[in-house]
Design a protein around this motif. Structure first.
Motif, PDB file in Angstrom:
ATOM      1  N   GLY A 106       0.832  -1.196   0.000  1.00 47.55           N
ATOM      2  CA  GLY A 106       0.000   0.000   0.000  1.00 47.55           C
ATOM      3  C   GLY A 106       0.862   1.239   0.000  1.00 47.55           C
ATOM      4  O   GLY A 106       2.069   1.186   0.250  1.00 47.55           O
ATOM      5  N   GLY A 107       0.244   2.375  -0.266  1.00 49.22           N
ATOM      6  CA  GLY A 107       0.961   3.639  -0.338  1.00 49.22           C
ATOM      7  C   GLY A 107       1.169   4.254   1.028  1.00 49.22           C
ATOM      8  O   GLY A 107       0.860   3.653   2.063  1.00 49.22           O
ATOM      9  N   PRO A 108       1.682   5.495   1.071  1.00 45.27           N
ATOM     10  CA  PRO A 108       1.928   6.168   2.348  1.00 45.27           C
ATOM     11  C   PRO A 108       0.621   6.454   3.073  1.00 45.27           C
ATOM     12  O   PRO A 108      -0.404   6.751   2.451  1.00 45.27           O
ATOM     13  CB  PRO A 108       2.632   7.465   1.927  1.00 45.27           C
ATOM     14  N   GLY A 109       0.649   6.321   4.390  1.00 46.21           N
ATOM     15  CA  GLY A 109      -0.527   6.637   5.188  1.00 46.21           C
ATOM     16  C   GLY A 109      -1.580   5.560   5.221  1.00 46.21           C
ATOM     17  O   GLY A 109      -2.659   5.756   5.780  1.00 46.21           O
ATOM     18  N   THR A 110      -1.310   4.386   4.620  1.00 51.65           N
ATOM     19  CA  THR A 110      -2.325   3.325   4.581  1.00 51.65           C
ATOM     20  C   THR A 110      -2.165   2.330   5.727  1.00 51.65           C
ATOM     21  O   THR A 110      -2.866   1.322   5.755  1.00 51.65           O
ATOM     22  CB  THR A 110      -2.270   2.572   3.240  1.00 51.65           C
ATOM     23  N   GLY A 111      -1.253   2.590   6.638  1.00 54.05           N
ATOM     24  CA  GLY A 111      -1.176   1.773   7.850  1.00 54.05           C
ATOM     25  C   GLY A 111      -0.241   0.585   7.798  1.00 54.05           C
ATOM     26  O   GLY A 111      -0.375  -0.341   8.607  1.00 54.05           O
TER      27      GLY A 111
ATOM     28  N   ALA B 189       0.912  12.651  -2.682  1.00 56.46           N
ATOM     29  CA  ALA B 189       1.563  11.425  -3.158  1.00 56.46           C
ATOM     30  C   ALA B 189       0.528  10.477  -3.753  1.00 56.46           C
ATOM     31  O   ALA B 189       0.769   9.843  -4.796  1.00 56.46           O
ATOM     32  CB  ALA B 189       2.319  10.746  -2.024  1.00 56.46           C
ATOM     33  N   HIS B 190      -0.636  10.376  -3.115  1.00 57.16           N
ATOM     34  CA  HIS B 190      -1.683   9.510  -3.651  1.00 57.16           C
ATOM     35  C   HIS B 190      -2.262  10.073  -4.950  1.00 57.16           C
ATOM     36  O   HIS B 190      -2.639   9.302  -5.845  1.00 57.16           O
ATOM     37  CB  HIS B 190      -2.776   9.296  -2.606  1.00 57.16           C
ATOM     38  N   ARG B 191      -2.325  11.383  -5.060  1.00 60.48           N
ATOM     39  CA  ARG B 191      -2.765  11.978  -6.329  1.00 60.48           C
ATOM     40  C   ARG B 191      -1.782  11.608  -7.448  1.00 60.48           C
ATOM     41  O   ARG B 191      -2.186  11.245  -8.552  1.00 60.48           O
ATOM     42  CB  ARG B 191      -2.873  13.504  -6.194  1.00 60.48           C
ATOM     43  N   VAL B 192      -0.480  11.702  -7.165  1.00 65.31           N
ATOM     44  CA  VAL B 192       0.536  11.343  -8.156  1.00 65.31           C
ATOM     45  C   VAL B 192       0.424   9.872  -8.505  1.00 65.31           C
ATOM     46  O   VAL B 192       0.504   9.482  -9.680  1.00 65.31           O
ATOM     47  CB  VAL B 192       1.948  11.687  -7.626  1.00 65.31           C
ATOM     48  N   ARG B 193       0.216   9.026  -7.505  1.00 64.47           N
ATOM     49  CA  ARG B 193       0.089   7.592  -7.756  1.00 64.47           C
ATOM     50  C   ARG B 193      -1.065   7.294  -8.709  1.00 64.47           C
ATOM     51  O   ARG B 193      -0.989   6.386  -9.544  1.00 64.47           O
ATOM     52  CB  ARG B 193      -0.109   6.865  -6.426  1.00 64.47           C
ATOM     53  N   ASP B 194      -2.127   8.100  -8.610  1.00 67.99           N
ATOM     54  CA  ASP B 194      -3.292   7.902  -9.475  1.00 67.99           C
ATOM     55  C   ASP B 194      -3.181   8.667 -10.786  1.00 67.99           C
ATOM     56  O   ASP B 194      -4.143   8.710 -11.568  1.00 67.99           O
ATOM     57  CB  ASP B 194      -4.563   8.335  -8.738  1.00 67.99           C
ATOM     58  N   GLY B 195      -2.016   9.303 -11.032  1.00 72.51           N
ATOM     59  CA  GLY B 195      -1.817  10.021 -12.281  1.00 72.51           C
ATOM     60  C   GLY B 195      -2.379  11.423 -12.297  1.00 72.51           C
ATOM     61  O   GLY B 195      -2.492  12.048 -13.359  1.00 72.51           O
ATOM     62  N   GLN B 196      -2.748  11.969 -11.125  1.00 72.74           N
ATOM     63  CA  GLN B 196      -3.304  13.317 -11.044  1.00 72.74           C
ATOM     64  C   GLN B 196      -2.226  14.300 -10.596  1.00 72.74           C
ATOM     65  O   GLN B 196      -1.355  13.956  -9.796  1.00 72.74           O
ATOM     66  CB  GLN B 196      -4.467  13.359 -10.054  1.00 72.74           C
ATOM     67  N   ARG B 197      -2.307  15.512 -11.101  1.00 76.79           N
ATOM     68  CA  ARG B 197      -1.345  16.532 -10.698  1.00 76.79           C
ATOM     69  C   ARG B 197      -1.547  16.857  -9.219  1.00 76.79           C
ATOM     70  O   ARG B 197      -2.690  16.981  -8.757  1.00 76.79           O
ATOM     71  CB  ARG B 197      -1.515  17.794 -11.542  1.00 76.79           C
ATOM     72  N   PRO B 198      -0.456  17.012  -8.452  1.00 79.27           N
ATOM     73  CA  PRO B 198      -0.604  17.401  -7.043  1.00 79.27           C
ATOM     74  C   PRO B 198      -1.305  18.751  -6.926  1.00 79.27           C
ATOM     75  O   PRO B 198      -1.343  19.540  -7.873  1.00 79.27           O
ATOM     76  CB  PRO B 198       0.852  17.491  -6.553  1.00 79.27           C
ATOM     77  N   ASP B 199      -1.848  19.008  -5.750  1.00 78.80           N
ATOM     78  CA  ASP B 199      -2.504  20.284  -5.485  1.00 78.80           C
ATOM     79  C   ASP B 199      -1.424  21.357  -5.361  1.00 78.80           C
ATOM     80  O   ASP B 199      -0.680  21.398  -4.380  1.00 78.80           O
ATOM     81  CB  ASP B 199      -3.317  20.182  -4.189  1.00 78.80           C
TER      82      ASP B 199
ATOM     83  N   LEU C 262       3.959  12.581 -14.810  1.00 80.77           N
ATOM     84  CA  LEU C 262       2.671  11.975 -14.480  1.00 80.77           C
ATOM     85  C   LEU C 262       2.154  11.096 -15.616  1.00 80.77           C
ATOM     86  O   LEU C 262       1.556  10.047 -15.388  1.00 80.77           O
ATOM     87  CB  LEU C 262       1.654  13.068 -14.155  1.00 80.77           C
ATOM     88  N   LYS C 263       2.384  11.516 -16.860  1.00 79.34           N
ATOM     89  CA  LYS C 263       1.899  10.752 -18.009  1.00 79.34           C
ATOM     90  C   LYS C 263       2.742   9.511 -18.278  1.00 79.34           C
ATOM     91  O   LYS C 263       2.263   8.549 -18.890  1.00 79.34           O
ATOM     92  CB  LYS C 263       1.879  11.641 -19.255  1.00 79.34           C
ATOM     93  N   ASN C 264       3.988   9.548 -17.835  1.00 73.70           N
ATOM     94  CA  ASN C 264       4.891   8.426 -18.105  1.00 73.70           C
ATOM     95  C   ASN C 264       4.739   7.375 -17.014  1.00 73.70           C
ATOM     96  O   ASN C 264       5.487   7.343 -16.042  1.00 73.70           O
ATOM     97  CB  ASN C 264       6.339   8.922 -18.180  1.00 73.70           C
ATOM     98  N   ASP C 265       3.744   6.524 -17.181  1.00 71.10           N
ATOM     99  CA  ASP C 265       3.494   5.455 -16.205  1.00 71.10           C
ATOM    100  C   ASP C 265       3.904   4.104 -16.769  1.00 71.10           C
ATOM    101  O   ASP C 265       3.384   3.069 -16.382  1.00 71.10           O
ATOM    102  CB  ASP C 265       2.008   5.431 -15.817  1.00 71.10           C
ATOM    103  N   ARG C 266       4.837   4.120 -17.721  1.00 72.10           N
ATOM    104  CA  ARG C 266       5.324   2.868 -18.297  1.00 72.10           C
ATOM    105  C   ARG C 266       6.838   2.802 -18.134  1.00 72.10           C
ATOM    106  O   ARG C 266       7.578   2.977 -19.112  1.00 72.10           O
ATOM    107  CB  ARG C 266       4.937   2.760 -19.766  1.00 72.10           C
ATOM    108  N   PRO C 267       7.291   2.612 -16.899  1.00 70.29           N
ATOM    109  CA  PRO C 267       8.735   2.511 -16.710  1.00 70.29           C
ATOM    110  C   PRO C 267       9.290   1.306 -17.456  1.00 70.29           C
ATOM    111  O   PRO C 267       8.573   0.346 -17.761  1.00 70.29           O
ATOM    112  CB  PRO C 267       8.893   2.327 -15.190  1.00 70.29           C
ATOM    113  N   LYS C 268      10.575   1.363 -17.752  1.00 69.13           N
ATOM    114  CA  LYS C 268      11.222   0.302 -18.525  1.00 69.13           C
ATOM    115  C   LYS C 268      11.013  -1.063 -17.862  1.00 69.13           C
ATOM    116  O   LYS C 268      11.277  -1.236 -16.677  1.00 69.13           O
ATOM    117  CB  LYS C 268      12.717   0.604 -18.643  1.00 69.13           C
TER     118      LYS C 268
END
Length: 742
Positions: free
Chosen positions: A360-365, A508-518, A715-721
């Motif tokens: 899980g991501g940050p803050g998920t326990g 961080a969760h916004r970035v994980r979902d492909g959204q620009r941070p606030d 954010l758009k590059n979600d296909r790492p090598k």
């Protein structure tokens, strides 16, 4: 026309090389690793004083040189001669010999001893030292032991010069000299002449380039089997450095032909021979890319890791003896924590499986679950082993659980004499439950070694965030294990209220979902919020902003130490906003003063250890502070979280400045404040998981300095090598009673 430019003139613009002779007056700077030197030369017979720079093996003032190079103008220091070739001119007069030895060319020969030797042998002294050193014992006060030490010192010094000349003659970088000498010793030239390809395995990364250049200059045919074997090993090692466990044969053939001109038929024959000799492993073809080629160590590790996990998964685990009510009561009583229903379900599920993954991501326990699991297992009478891949991650795990935690390397117990780990299947780690935090950082080799030492009847729980960057070493272990669908996997998606209040976690969760941070700026421009974006378009402006943040803004507003508490992370090493330049500027700003001696460091410098050193008990990525630099003993010490570790100057290639480090090197660590340059010049490295990893390293403050366009690219590059690894398939196929390959 004089070869010397006037003080107020630029150097000549012709392409002709300039050759000067003179005596070294002063060494301004010298790097002990690669011998890059800046010196002042008093030319003869003209009597000019000129600055020369290049890879020069100079012992000290007084040495006579002949240097060849080209003039260039430095904006601050004026005309300098950039040296391409040089040679030391050995003196042939009594005064010259006296000055030469007094320069410190041979360690341990002081002025008084030099005077006695010169009086006895005169101008022939250097010839005696080189050809008949036993005669030195004829001098009063010099015994056979001292004579031998002088001869050894002379051999070592001139062996280095001989190697540097050999490299220059072969068109190779003189910067390689120090590393080659450290690895191959004083007989390096003889060894390289006899078999250039001996350097390939001894000097990973640069060995093949050195060997191939020397071999081709010696006239070795392009398809000599020794060259092809070395080429295959080089390409497989290069692939491992990029994170791959194997290479498809089709890709290896293409690279060998395109890069080194090796015919496919000749290479195929050598591949088969290396497989018969167990130098590599060749797996059967299963797709269009053909067979898969492994280094034997990586093949054994991948297969051993899969076999070990599959063996654990086949052993049934008795049902847990604790009920959900017992779990809740135990955690409340011992930790004063009220678990959510989702957390209770994860704990109950983990207790029911021999191998489980919690991700899980940050803050998920994740940390709360580790604490609760440790408490529940301990309450049922089972011993729990807590581990993490890095020293910093292990210390953090110990702090949050208030239980002992160690690095995987420490638990395995490296034996420097035997050259391996003490713990394995025959001498396992004594525990019932094994919990590994930050498991996404563990590479194939380390995980294979660790699971060998984990008893098959124990419980294994891997905890990590698969969205982070993969391990620095080869493989993608945690992601492959999850993708195999063999162990139980528990995905944590709920962000708890106290964590949700953190803008770092939220963004961080916004970035994980492909959204620009606030990036809203409802606060004053000069007041830093916990997550702050400073928009700049030019790299130079970004660098100046980072300097100001580290030296003033962050320490003043957050009360943090500029060196210990602030970590600059960057996607790249080169360029204005890369680690190399930022470290140089931050060092000068945050720890000013002359660098002491050839080490290039001074007390207070922030440094990082670059490779696992089991004898020192220091590992790749550990960060410390230089405490002492002892030029006379050629040694410095570094404080790693209260433990001092000594380094000889010859070992300084294991250290680098760490005011700024790469995002990859930051994995497993957290820092009070993180500063991240994010610019379009970093295009190749702009990836969503890299941005996410950097952001999740900050505890109190994350400041991004860069452009919105660069952020959008990441954010758009979600296909790492894609990493080439067979672990997922080995686990999945074996789960159905099959076997992927032999």
């Amino acid at each position: 026309m004089s070869p010397f430019p006037d003080e107020d003139q630029s150097p000549p613009h012709d392409d002709g090389a300039v050759t000067l002779r003179g005596r070294v007056e002063r060494i301004t700077y010298q790097n002990p690793d690669n011998h890059f030197t800046i010196a002042r030369l008093h030319t003869e017979p003209e009597g000019h004083r000129v600055s020369v720079l290049g890879h020069l093996l100079i012992s000290g003032p007084g040495e006579s040189l002949e240097v060849t190079g080209h003039w260039e103008r430095h904006p601050r220091y004026g005309a300098q001669l950039k040296v391409s070739h040089y040679q030391v001119l050995l003196p042939d007069t009594v005064d010259g010999v006296r000055r030469y030895l007094a320069s410190g060319v041979i360690r341990g020969i002081g002025p008084k001893l030099v005077e006695r030797l010169v009086r006895h042998f005169g101008a022939d002294l250097l010839k005696v030292i080189e050809q008949q050193p036993q005669q030195l014992a004829d001098v009063h006060g010099i015994g056979a032991q001292t004579a031998a030490l002088i001869a050894e010192g002379w051999k070592a010094h001139h062996g280095a010069r001989q190697l540097m000349q050999f490299l220059q003659d072969n068109g190779l970088k003189a910067a390689y000299c120090g590393r080659i000498l450290k690895t191959l010793g004083e007989d390096a030239v003889a060894l390289l002449q006899e078999d250039p390809y001996c350097a390939v395995d001894e000097l990973p990364g640069i060995g093949f380039v050195i060997a191939d250049t020397i071999a081709r200059n010696q006239g070795l045919p392009a398809e000599d089997p020794r060259r092809i074997r070395a080429c295959i090993g080089h390409l497989l090692d290069q692939a491992a450095n990029e994170g791959h466990v194997f290479l498809p044969e089709k890709q290896l053939l293409a690279q060998s032909h395109d890069l080194f001109g090796i015919d496919a038929e000749a290479l195929a024959g050598v591949v088969d021979g290396m497989a018969r000799d167990y130098d590599i492993h060749v797996s059967p073809a299963n797709d269009a890319d053909g067979r898969r080629l492994y280094r034997m160590a990586l093949y054994d590790a991948e297969r051993g890791l899969a076999d070990r996990l599959n063996a654990m998964l086949t052993l049934p685990l008795p049902p847990p003896e604790v009920s959900p009510e017992d779990i809740t009561a135990t955690v409340i009583r011992r930790l004063a924590i009220q678990l959510s229903p989702a957390q209770q379900a994860v704990i109950q599920g983990a207790l029911s499986h021999r191998v489980a993954v919690i991700t899980g991501g940050p803050g998920t326990g994740k940390t709360t679950l580790i604490r609760a699991l440790h408490t529940v297992f301990h309450a049922t009478g089972q011993t729990v082993c807590l581990a993490a891949p890095t020293g910093r991650a292990a210390r953090r795990l110990s702090e949050v659980t208030r239980r002992p935690a160690a690095t995987l390397h420490k638990l395995l117990g490296y034996n420097p004499v035997a050259g391996g780990f003490e713990k394995d299947q025959d001498n396992p780690i004594d525990a019932d439950v094994f919990i590994i935090d930050e498991a996404s950082m563990v590479d194939t080799l380390l995980m294979a070694h660790y699971l060998k030492a984990v008893p098959l009847t124990s419980v294994l729980i891997l905890v990590g965030d698969v969205f982070q960057l993969p391990s620095v070493g080869p493989g993608n272990v945690l992601q492959d294990i999850i993708a195999s669908e063999r162990p139980a996997v528990f995905h944590l998606r709920e962000v708890f209220r106290q964590a949700d209040e953190s803008p770092i976690v939220h963004n961080a969760h916004r970035v994980r979902d492909g959204q620009r941070p606030d990036l809203s700026t409802d606060f004053a421009k000069d007041i830093l919020s916990p997550f702050h974006f400073i928009e700049v378009r030019r790299t130079g402006d970004a660098v100046r902003t980072i300097m100001d943040l580290c030296a003033h803004w962050i320490p003043d507003q957050y009360g943090l130490d500029a060196v210990s508490d602030i970590q600059v992370l960057t996607p790249v090493h080169k360029g204005e906003a890369g680690t190399i330049n930022l470290n140089r500027k931050l060092q000068a700003l945050l720890n000013p003063g002359p660098r002491q001696g050839p080490a290039g460091f001074q007390p207070g410098d922030k440094v990082m250890h670059l490779r696992n050193n089991y004898s020192k008990d220091v590992f790749n990525g550990d960060i410390g502070r230089v405490t002492t630099v002892m030029d006379e003993r050629e040694r410095l010490t570094v404080d790693f979280d209260g433990r001092e570790v000594g380094y000889d100057f010859a070992d300084l290639d294991e250290l680098t400045l760490a005011y700024a480090i790469s995002v990859h090197k930051s994995q497993g660590s957290e820092y009070p404040a993180v500063v991240l340059p994010l610019l379009t010049q970093h295009f190749v490295m702009l990836q969503r998981n890299l941005l996410y990893t950097a952001m999740t390293r900050g505890q109190k403050l994350v400041v991004i300095v860069g452009s919105r366009r660069a952020m959008d690219i990441a954010l758009k590059n979600d296909r790492p090598k894609q990493r080439l690894s067979g672990l997922r398939r080995r686990l999945a196929v074996s789960g159905f009673g099959g076997s992927w390959d032999q």
